[in-house]
Design an enzyme around this catalytic site. Structure first.
Site, PDB file in Angstrom:
ATOM      1  N   HIS A  95      60.969  10.001  -1.601  1.00 30.26           N
ATOM      2  CA  HIS A  95      62.104   9.784  -2.504  1.00 30.26           C
ATOM      3  C   HIS A  95      63.409   9.980  -1.727  1.00 30.26           C
ATOM      4  O   HIS A  95      63.485  10.808  -0.822  1.00 30.26           O
ATOM      5  CB  HIS A  95      62.033  10.759  -3.685  1.00 30.26           C
ATOM      6  CG  HIS A  95      63.001  10.421  -4.767  1.00 30.26           C
ATOM      7  ND1 HIS A  95      64.323  10.806  -4.718  1.00 30.26           N
ATOM      8  CD2 HIS A  95      62.855   9.706  -5.910  1.00 30.26           C
ATOM      9  CE1 HIS A  95      64.935  10.340  -5.801  1.00 30.26           C
ATOM     10  NE2 HIS A  95      64.068   9.667  -6.533  1.00 30.26           N
TER      11      HIS A  95
ATOM     12  N   SER B  32      68.625   4.159 -12.336  1.00 26.33           N
ATOM     13  CA  SER B  32      69.312   4.041 -13.635  1.00 26.33           C
ATOM     14  C   SER B  32      68.639   3.040 -14.570  1.00 26.33           C
ATOM     15  O   SER B  32      69.316   2.329 -15.316  1.00 26.33           O
ATOM     16  CB  SER B  32      70.795   3.709 -13.439  1.00 26.33           C
ATOM     17  OG  SER B  32      71.434   4.748 -12.714  1.00 26.33           O
TER      18      SER B  32
ATOM     19  N   GLU C  38      66.022  11.498  -2.406  1.00 24.74           N
ATOM     20  CA  GLU C  38      66.541  12.876  -2.405  1.00 24.74           C
ATOM     21  C   GLU C  38      65.823  13.713  -1.357  1.00 24.74           C
ATOM     22  O   GLU C  38      66.426  14.601  -0.745  1.00 24.74           O
ATOM     23  CB  GLU C  38      66.408  13.476  -3.818  1.00 24.74           C
ATOM     24  CG  GLU C  38      67.439  12.869  -4.760  1.00 24.74           C
ATOM     25  CD  GLU C  38      66.996  12.762  -6.209  1.00 24.74           C
ATOM     26  OE1 GLU C  38      66.052  13.461  -6.616  1.00 24.74           O
ATOM     27  OE2 GLU C  38      67.610  11.967  -6.953  1.00 24.74           O
TER      28      GLU C  38
ATOM     29  N   ASN D 186      59.984  10.345 -13.012  1.00 21.42           N
ATOM     30  CA  ASN D 186      60.211  11.334 -11.954  1.00 21.42           C
ATOM     31  C   ASN D 186      61.107  12.416 -12.552  1.00 21.42           C
ATOM     32  O   ASN D 186      62.297  12.203 -12.717  1.00 21.42           O
ATOM     33  CB  ASN D 186      60.891  10.660 -10.750  1.00 21.42           C
ATOM     34  CG  ASN D 186      61.338  11.673  -9.712  1.00 21.42           C
ATOM     35  OD1 ASN D 186      60.881  12.811  -9.706  1.00 21.42           O
ATOM     36  ND2 ASN D 186      62.237  11.251  -8.820  1.00 21.42           N
TER      37      ASN D 186
ATOM     38  N   GLU E 103      64.119   1.613  -4.645  1.00 22.06           N
ATOM     39  CA  GLU E 103      65.196   2.346  -5.311  1.00 22.06           C
ATOM     40  C   GLU E 103      66.464   2.290  -4.466  1.00 22.06           C
ATOM     41  O   GLU E 103      66.607   3.078  -3.506  1.00 22.06           O
ATOM     42  CB  GLU E 103      64.789   3.809  -5.498  1.00 22.06           C
ATOM     43  CG  GLU E 103      63.552   4.004  -6.331  1.00 22.06           C
ATOM     44  CD  GLU E 103      63.530   5.368  -7.002  1.00 22.06           C
ATOM     45  OE1 GLU E 103      63.392   5.400  -8.222  1.00 22.06           O
ATOM     46  OE2 GLU E 103      63.691   6.388  -6.310  1.00 22.06           O
TER      47      GLU E 103
ATOM     48  N   GLY F 143      70.632   7.797 -10.425  1.00 21.15           N
ATOM     49  CA  GLY F 143      71.370   8.834 -11.135  1.00 21.15           C
ATOM     50  C   GLY F 143      72.862   8.558 -11.275  1.00 21.15           C
ATOM     51  O   GLY F 143      73.639   9.435 -11.643  1.00 21.15           O
TER      52      GLY F 143
ATOM     53  N   GLY G 224      64.149   8.228 -13.517  1.00 22.01           N
ATOM     54  CA  GLY G 224      64.600   9.618 -13.365  1.00 22.01           C
ATOM     55  C   GLY G 224      65.135  10.160 -14.675  1.00 22.01           C
ATOM     56  O   GLY G 224      64.389  10.623 -15.537  1.00 22.01           O
TER      57      GLY G 224
ATOM     58  N   LYS H 211      61.975  15.186 -11.306  1.00 22.03           N
ATOM     59  CA  LYS H 211      62.763  15.926 -10.300  1.00 22.03           C
ATOM     60  C   LYS H 211      62.654  17.431 -10.562  1.00 22.03           C
ATOM     61  O   LYS H 211      61.597  17.907 -10.941  1.00 22.03           O
ATOM     62  CB  LYS H 211      64.214  15.439 -10.305  1.00 22.03           C
ATOM     63  CG  LYS H 211      64.332  13.915 -10.306  1.00 22.03           C
ATOM     64  CD  LYS H 211      65.706  13.441 -10.018  1.00 22.03           C
ATOM     65  CE  LYS H 211      65.748  11.933 -10.153  1.00 22.03           C
ATOM     66  NZ  LYS H 211      66.922  11.358  -9.550  1.00 22.03           N
TER      67      LYS H 211
END
Ligand code: PEP
Length: 248
Positions: A94, A210, A96, A9, A164, A170, A231, A11
């Protein structure tokens, strides 16, 4: 046997020119990889990425899809637009998107149905926040995300779930392999109860948060973990390839 699937991903990272360079570096590194390999890239990179992955086993994904066919939805990108480029996978829900852009289980469900109706393979993200985890609400949250997010869905053959934990995305904090395995086991049991044993047995569920070369092997050794949504480590060809080739 469920075939592992490792998806990057990206992003909001990499211009189209940078995407070409990253893919050129990645291609030989994953040429003999056993898992399915997907890169989910920004919309503006899709055409360049499609050309760059030609002749490789890397599959193309987007990071979201509109729930409508077309019309007055400024800033959205439709499934038909993605299909025309040759996009196969799409990330939906996701954390985010949920945190910064008002995504809910209901909008996840609408996007998911639209993706399926148009032959896109959805990677649907679920996961609890740190506060929810500390209040022992993980199962309750996941249950709502799964039952509402997948409402009225009957065919799971093209669906991937990415578990996740939001606190691990992250942050450098990874769920322990045992914890991730247990929680994904819970998601699988929920799917079994609602959609049946066959669906639960064949559904691929990734871990994300992570994941990196140093922990990929341990996570992937767990019986419920069928892959990773990556990510930060997906932005470096060497790191992403090391995760894809976790078995070597
Ligand atoms: C993600 O954004 O889906 C993710 C897992 O990010 P990271 O690997 O950087 O934690």
């Amino acid at each position: 046997m469920r075939k592992p699937i490792i998806a990057g991903n990206w992003k909001m990272n990499k211009t189209a020119a940078e995407a070409e360079a990253l893919i050129a570096e990645l291609k030989p590194l994953v040429a003999k990889s056993k898992p399915d390999v997907v890169i989910c890239v920004p919309y503006t990179d899709l055409w360049a990425a499609k050309a760059a992955i030609a002749g490789s086993k890397i599959r193309l994904g987007a990071e979201n899809v509109a729930w409508a066919d077309s019309g007055a939805f400024t800033g959205e990108i439709s499934a038909a637009m993605l299909k025309e480029i040759g996009v196969e996978y799409v990330i939906i829900g996701h954390s985010e998107r949920r945190t910064y852009f008002g995504e809910t289980d209901e909008t996840v469900n609408k996007r998911l149905k639209q993706a399926l109706a148009n032959g896109l393979k959805p990677i649907v993200c679920v996961g609890e926040t740190l506060v929810e985890r500390e209040k022992n609400k993980t199962k309750r949250i996941l249950k709502k995300q799964v039952l509402d997010g997948f409402k009225d869905v009957t065919d799971f053959s093209d669906i991937v779930i990415a578990y996740e934990p939001v606190w691990a995305i992250g942050t450098g904090k990874t769920a322990t392999a045992e914890d991730a395995n247990k929680t994904i086991g819970y998601i699988r049991s929920l799917v079994k109860k609602t959609w049946g044993a066959e669906v639960a047995k064949s559904l691929r569920i990734q871990y994300g948060g992570s994941m990196k070369p140093s922990n990929a092997k341990e996570l992937m050794a767990m019986k419920n973990i069928d892959g990773g949504l990556i990510g930060g480590a997906a932005l470096k060809a060497q790191d992403f390839a090391a995760i894809v080739n976790y078995k070597d």
